[in-house]
Write an enzyme that holds these catalytic residues in place. Structure first.
Site, mmCIF file in Angstrom:
data_model
loop_
_atom_site.group_PDB
_atom_site.id
_atom_site.type_symbol
_atom_site.label_atom_id
_atom_site.label_comp_id
_atom_site.label_asym_id
_atom_site.label_seq_id
_atom_site.Cartn_x
_atom_site.Cartn_y
_atom_site.Cartn_z
ATOM 1 N N GLU A 94 22.033 -40.469 -18.426
ATOM 2 C CA GLU A 94 20.615 -40.574 -18.119
ATOM 3 C C GLU A 94 20.098 -39.160 -17.860
ATOM 4 O O GLU A 94 20.706 -38.414 -17.096
ATOM 5 C CB GLU A 94 20.460 -41.444 -16.870
ATOM 6 N N CYS B 228 21.021 -51.323 -7.451
ATOM 7 C CA CYS B 228 20.685 -50.150 -8.251
ATOM 8 C C CYS B 228 21.231 -50.219 -9.665
ATOM 9 O O CYS B 228 22.271 -50.825 -9.919
ATOM 10 C CB CYS B 228 21.172 -48.880 -7.563
ATOM 11 N N ASP B 229 20.476 -49.611 -10.547
ATOM 12 C CA ASP B 229 20.818 -49.240 -11.908
ATOM 13 C C ASP B 229 21.875 -50.101 -12.588
ATOM 14 O O ASP B 229 21.603 -51.219 -12.977
ATOM 15 C CB ASP B 229 21.206 -47.761 -11.924
ATOM 16 N N LYS B 230 23.104 -49.625 -12.719
ATOM 17 C CA LYS B 230 24.126 -50.323 -13.511
ATOM 18 C C LYS B 230 24.793 -51.444 -12.737
ATOM 19 O O LYS B 230 25.464 -52.294 -13.321
ATOM 20 C CB LYS B 230 25.198 -49.336 -14.004
ATOM 21 N N ASP C 146 22.733 -42.955 -9.501
ATOM 22 C CA ASP C 146 22.250 -42.173 -10.636
ATOM 23 C C ASP C 146 21.579 -40.877 -10.206
ATOM 24 O O ASP C 146 21.674 -39.858 -10.895
ATOM 25 C CB ASP C 146 21.274 -43.005 -11.462
ATOM 26 N N SER D 165 16.032 -41.611 -17.609
ATOM 27 C CA SER D 165 15.921 -42.320 -16.345
ATOM 28 C C SER D 165 14.698 -43.226 -16.349
ATOM 29 O O SER D 165 13.707 -42.958 -17.030
ATOM 30 C CB SER D 165 15.798 -41.306 -15.207
ATOM 31 N N CYS E 183 14.947 -46.695 -5.306
ATOM 32 C CA CYS E 183 13.844 -45.734 -5.380
ATOM 33 C C CYS E 183 12.516 -46.409 -5.721
ATOM 34 O O CYS E 183 12.450 -47.302 -6.558
ATOM 35 C CB CYS E 183 14.174 -44.639 -6.377
#
Length: 559
Positions: free
Chosen positions: A442, A119-121, A78, A468, A191
Site C-alpha cells: 500500500e 483494521c485493513d487486512k 498499515d 491506501s 483511522c
C-alpha cells in the site's frame, strides 16, 4: 453440538480433563463453545482496546447460555508498516489470518464464532475464514477513531502523511508538523476517514454479517460496548437457528455491498477483498460488473480523504442503515436478504432517518452521479485497474501525461520529495504487485507527498501495487497483469505518453504496435525480491489483483 467432538463420551475424558485444568466447570461443557476470535494487540490503534470489546462480547455470550472461548490472530498496522519492507506483509497477512482461524476452529471444535477485527487486512481475513468454515458467525468491529482537531480544522492520519510533502515544499515547517502529528489521532479506533478499515467495517454491516451500527459507532462510545454485548447474545441465537454465513453471503448480498461501497466512496482495497471473500464460497464476478453498479449508484457521501466529513459524522447522520434505506428507495439494493439479525435486511433500516442533505445526500441530489470507484481497462490494464474516482480532481479525470518510471516505491517517493516530478507527469510505480512486491504494498507515502506538495490536480500515479484507503487524487492501482507477470506496465518507458480517461474507463499507453512488439521482445524481468520465508511462498502462489490477489488452489498449480 459440533463441540461434542472434544467433550462428549468415554473417549473424551482426557479432553475434559484439559478443560477442567483451565477452570471450566462440568456444567459449562453442556453448553455450546463459542469461539471469540480477537485481533487485540498493542501495536495497532484500532486494536489496542479490543480486549474491552472482547470482555463485553463474552459477557453477552455467557448471558445467552453459551461458553465464550477467546483466541487471537495477528494483525499488521498499515500506518506503521507504511513506506518500508513491513508493508510487504500487510496484504499477505490476510491469508495467514484466514488460515490461522481455520486451524484453531477445526482443531478445537467450536460451535459458533464471534469475530472482533478492526483494521485493513484483518477484517477480510476473518470474513474469508467465516465463509470458508461456514459455521454460525457474527462480526463486531472495534469502531472508528474520532477525528482530531488542529488549527481549527478537523484532521486525521492522512493529513499527517500529506504534511510531510508540505514540509518538503516549504509550505509548513517541521515544528508545525510536530504539532499536527500529536493532534491527528486522538485515541483508539480505526483511522477516522473512509479508509480501508472503516470501508470494510461498513461493508461488513451492509452485507449482513454484523449488527446495525458495526461500521460507524465510534470506538470510544459506550454504545460500542453495548453492541458488543448484543453481538455476544446474538451468536447463541444464530447457533440455535444454525444460521450460517453461506445463507447470508449470497451473490445478491455482494451486489448490495458493492452498491454501498459506491454510495460511500470507499477505499479501492475493497475491490481486492470482496472477490477474495466471495471466492471462499465459489462466487465470482467480472470486474466490469463493478462499473455497471457504479454507473447507476450515485455517491451519497463525501468522506475523508475525498471530502470534508468523517465516519463519526456519518454515524450522526444515521450510519449505514440510512445509506441502505436511501439505496433501497431507488431500487439499488435487495432489502429481502437475510442478515445476522435473523431478519431481513430491510427490517434493520426501516426506522433509519432520511438523508440530511449534508452528510448523506439523497439519490435525487447526490455528491456525484456515479459511485466512488471505477475500474479502468485498456492496453495498459487489460485485466483491469481501479481508481477512487470520487476523490479525483475534475482536472485529472481526462488527461494525457508524460510517464516518469520507477521500479520501486522508494525511488518514486525520493523523486517526488526532491521536486523532480512536474505538472503533467504520471508517476509509474511497477514491480510492486502481488508477485513483484511481493505483497502489493500500500503506497500512501507517494500519493500523500504529491497531494501535500499541491500537485494532486496536475500529477497522476499509476501502479501494479495498491494505494491506501487514505489516498486521494488520480491514483490508479491494481494494474493487471502486473509487471512481474510481463504485464504491459513493464513496457512503459520514461517519457511515454499515457492517456487517462476515468469517465470512459480507459487507461492507454500511446506507442505504436511496432514499438510494442519490440519492447516485448526486449523485456527481461528482474530477480524476485524475496525468495524464502512466508513472502517467498506467497509470491509463488498469489494470483493477480484482478482476481483479488488470492492464493492459487492446488488444481491451479497443476498438481
Amino acid at each position: 453440538m459440533r463441540s461434542d467432538i472434544v467433550k462428549k463420551g468415554l473417549e473424551r475424558a482426557p479432553h475434559r480433563s484439559l478443560f477442567y485444568a483451565m477452570g471450566y466447570h462440568p456444567a459449562e461443557l453442556e453448553r455450546p463453545l463459542i469461539g471469540v476470535v480477537n485481533s487485540y494487540n498493542e501495536i495497532i490503534p484500532g486494536h489496542v482496546h479490543l480486549d474491552k470489546i472482547a470482555t463485553a462480547v463474552k459477557a453477552g455470550v455467557y448471558a445467552a447460555g453459551g461458553v465464550p472461548v477467546e483466541f487471537f490472530t495477528i494483525g499488521v498496522c498499515d500506518g506503521i508498516a507504511m513506506g518500508h519492507q513491513g508493508m510487504k506483509y500487510s496484504l499477505a497477512s490476510r491469508e495467514l489470518i484466514a488460515d490461522c482461524v481455520e486451524a484453531m476452529v477445526q482443531a478445537h471444535g467450536f460451535d459458533a464464532l464471534v469475530f472482533i477485527p478492526n483494521c485493513d487486512k484483518i477484517i477480510p481475513g476473518m470474513l474469508m475464514a467465516a465463509a470458508r468454515l461456514d459455521i454460525p458467525s457474527i462480526f463486531i468491529s472495534g469502531g472508528p477513531m474520532l477525528a482530531g482537531e488542529f488549527q481549527g480544522k478537523t484532521v486525521s492520519l492522512s493529513n499527517v502523511f500529506e504534511a510531510v510533502g508540505a514540509v518538503k515544499a516549504g509550505k509548513i515547517d517541521e515544528e508545525e508538523l510536530s504539532r499536527l502529528e500529536l493532534s491527528a489521532c486522538p485515541g483508539c479506533g480505526s483511522c477516522a476517514g473512509m479508509f480501508t478499515a472503516n470501508s470494510m467495517n461498513c461493508i461488513t454491516e451492509a452485507i449482513g454479517m454484523a449488527l446495525p451500527g458495526n461500521g460507524t459507532f465510534p470506538a470510544v462510545m459506550a454504545r460500542r460496548l453495548r453492541l458488543a454485548k448484543e453481538t455476544g447474545m446474538k451468536i447463541v441465537e444464530l447457533w440455535k437457528k444454525d444460521l450460517r454465513p453461506s445463507a447470508i453471503l449470497t451473490p445478491r448480498a455482494f451486489r448490495n455491498a458493492l452498491a454501498v461501497d459506491m454510495a460511500l466512496g470507499c477505499s479501492t482495497n475493497t475491490i481486492l477483498h470482496l472477490p477474495a471473500i466471495a471466492a471462499e464460497l465459489g462466487i465470482s464476478w467480472e470486474l466490469q460488473e463493478i462499473n455497471e453498479i457504479s454507473k447507476k449508484t450515485p455517491q451519497l457521501c463525501s468522506l475523508s480523504p475525498g471530502g470534508p466529513h468523517f465516519v463519526e459524522d456519518l454515524d450522526r447522520a444515521g450510519g449505514i442503515q440510512a445509506i441502505l434505506k436511501e439505496l433501497d428507495r431507488g431500487g439499488l439494493i435487495d432489502g429481502e436478504l437475510l442478515t445476522v439479525t435473523g431478519a431481513k435486511l430491510k427490517e434493520g433500516f426501516q426506522s433509519a432517518p432520511a438523508p440530511d442533505s449534508h452528510i448523506i445526500r439523497s439519490l435525487d441530489a447526490p455528491y456525484k452521479p456515479e459511485g466512488g470507484l471505477a475500474i479502468l481497462f485498456g492496453n495498459l490494464a487489460p485485466g483491469g485497474a481501479v481508481v477512487k474516482q470520487g476523490a479525483v480532481a475534475p482536472e485529472m479525470l481526462q488527461r494525457s501525461l508524460k510517464a516518469r518510471v520507477f521500479d520501486e516505491e522508494e525511488a518514486a517517493v525520493q523523486a517526488i520529495l526532491a521536486g523532480e516530478i512536474k505538472p503533467g507527469d504520471v508517476v509509474v510505480i511497477r514491480f510492486e504487485g502481488p508477485k513483484g512486491g511481493p505483497g502489493m504494498r500500500e503506497m500512501l507515502a507517494p500519493t500523500a507527498a504529491v497531494a501535500g506538495m499541491g500537485l494532486d490536480k496536475d500529477v497522476a500515479l499509476i501502479t501494479d501495487g495498491r494505494f491506501s484507503g487514505a489516498t486521494r487524487g488520480a491514483s490508479i492501482g491494481h494494474i493487471s497483469p502486473e509487471a512481474m507477470e510481463k504485464g504491459p506496465i513493464a513496457l512503459v518507458r520514461e517519457g511515454d505518453t499515457i492517456e487517462i480517461d476515468i469517465p470512459g474507463n480507459r487507461l492507454e499507453l500511446c506507442i505504436s504496435p511496432e514499438e510494442w512488439k519490440k519492447r516485448q521482445a526486449e523485456l527481461k524481468l528482474p530477480e524476485p525480491k524475496v525468495k524464502k520465508g512466508y513472502l517467498g511462498r506467497y509470491a509463488r502462489l498469489v494470483t493477480s489483483a484482478g482476481k483479488g490477489a488470492t492464493l492459487q488452489k492446488p488444481a491451479e498449480e497443476g498438481n
